[in-house]
Motif scaffolding. Sequence first.
Motif, PDB file in Angstrom:
ATOM      1  N   CYS A   1      -3.705  10.351   2.592  1.00  0.00           N
ATOM      2  CA  CYS A   1      -3.651   9.003   2.511  1.00  0.00           C
ATOM      3  C   CYS A   1      -2.890   8.136   2.057  1.00  0.00           C
TER       4      CYS A   1
ATOM      5  N   SER B   1       0.045   7.281   2.032  1.00  0.00           N
ATOM      6  CA  SER B   1       1.462   6.578   3.151  1.00  0.00           C
ATOM      7  C   SER B   1       1.933   5.211   2.537  1.00  0.00           C
ATOM      8  N   LEU B   2       2.966   5.307   1.701  1.00  0.00           N
ATOM      9  CA  LEU B   2       2.929   4.042   1.811  1.00  0.00           C
ATOM     10  C   LEU B   2       2.682   2.693   2.440  1.00  0.00           C
ATOM     11  N   ASP B   3       2.137   2.888   3.533  1.00  0.00           N
ATOM     12  CA  ASP B   3       1.540   1.526   4.018  1.00  0.00           C
ATOM     13  C   ASP B   3      -0.302   1.545   4.269  1.00  0.00           C
ATOM     14  N   CYS B   4      -0.825   2.636   3.335  1.00  0.00           N
ATOM     15  CA  CYS B   4      -2.163   3.010   3.226  1.00  0.00           C
ATOM     16  C   CYS B   4      -2.420   2.854   1.331  1.00  0.00           C
TER      17      CYS B   4
ATOM     18  N   ARG C   1       0.915  -0.677  -3.755  1.00  0.00           N
ATOM     19  CA  ARG C   1       0.363  -0.840  -4.924  1.00  0.00           C
ATOM     20  C   ARG C   1      -1.079  -2.051  -5.293  1.00  0.00           C
TER      21      ARG C   1
ATOM     22  N   VAL D   1       5.374  12.023  -1.069  1.00  0.00           N
ATOM     23  CA  VAL D   1       5.932  10.915  -0.335  1.00  0.00           C
ATOM     24  C   VAL D   1       5.367   9.762   0.661  1.00  0.00           C
TER      25      VAL D   1
ATOM     26  N   LEU E   1       4.058   6.537  -2.854  1.00  0.00           N
ATOM     27  CA  LEU E   1       3.985   5.755  -4.396  1.00  0.00           C
ATOM     28  C   LEU E   1       4.356   6.319  -5.376  1.00  0.00           C
TER      29      LEU E   1
END
Lengths: 199, 183
Positions: free
Chosen positions: A47, A49-52, A56, A66, A68
């Motif tokens: 869950c 990943s930086l796009d999900c 922040r 992998v 934040l």
Amino acid sequence: MSRMRWVVFAAIVIACASPPQRDERVTTIAPNDNGFKDVSVFLVHQCGSLDCHGSRFRSMRVYGSVGLRLAGNTPGDTSSSGREQLSQATPDEIRQSYLSVVGLEPEILSDVTRERGANPERLTLIRKARGAENHKGYNLAPPGSRGDTCLLSFLRGAVDSQTCQDAAELEASPCLSSSDKGSECAGIFRTSPKPSSSM
Amino acid sequence: MKSRALFFAIAFAACADPVQKDAENAVPDDGKRDGPEHHVGYQCTACHTNGGSAPEFSFGGTIFKFRDDTCPLDQRGLAGARVIIYDRDKVRHELFTNSVGNFYVSREEYDPPFPVTVYIEGPNGEHFAGDDGRFVNQMRSHIGRDGGCGFCHKLGSRGDQSWVPEIYFARTENELRNAGLSP
């Protein structure tokens, strides 16, 4: 209605309104954070990943290798001499992920925790993970899956570490190396890989 | 007449999405005309998104040859690289970079179920493996929802908490040469 009557009516309404009670507090309880480290591994890989949920700006934020990072734990990407080393989540990051998860719906979580994980679908976390509620990330932990089992074990207060670790594997990732999954992974690239050491 | 104009002005202002507007304004003007070679390295889906000012892309980004902060952006891209995408159902789809390293595909043409994983291959099939045999030209995480690479891969990002650097095929110029590619 005359102005006087309005004033009287307003005064009655105000008089009837009860003031807030000084001791009116809701005591929340959350599942123990023992073993959350393993839950965190699952959450980060599936869950976070930086796009999900590694953003922040999400109410549920998970920190880890992998996605934040907390300050000071960023990947070693300032070095050009070696591949960046992704350090594992630190205790602080695991703690922050825990606080984020248990802070989503604290009152409902309290009920679920008191009832040893009964009816977990009361929690948006579970409904989203199962895909029972609209979720861009689809159903990453459908009922009965390893991910679902991992989350439920956390809610019951007895984390199933092995299942959580297993659930962390990227099921969407077919291959990490050409030897994975027999010949299936040998065909991703057109030629044999060049070993990094020869570069 | 004046009140009608005022009504439409207010209605128009109310319909504009300030978040979308800010995202589009964050992409600097590179002096190039709109087209496949503009805004190298920036987030394609800032504009090429549902509700944006340009046709919607499902995936788009830039592959750079190697980490190099000195060359002009439009000279750093790796042309002809293959971007290999596996969707949730493990269906493979390939995209290719153009002369400046940009690649993109419209939502209409390709709209895969997320999450997806991505591999990158050089123009002649070049790719690397570490000492442990693991592919290096692979994203360490999957993509969960946004096919705009620049959403996470921020140009010039170094050691950031929330973003990762731009996508580069090789670490150094030497590595690129050893792979048989010219800088």
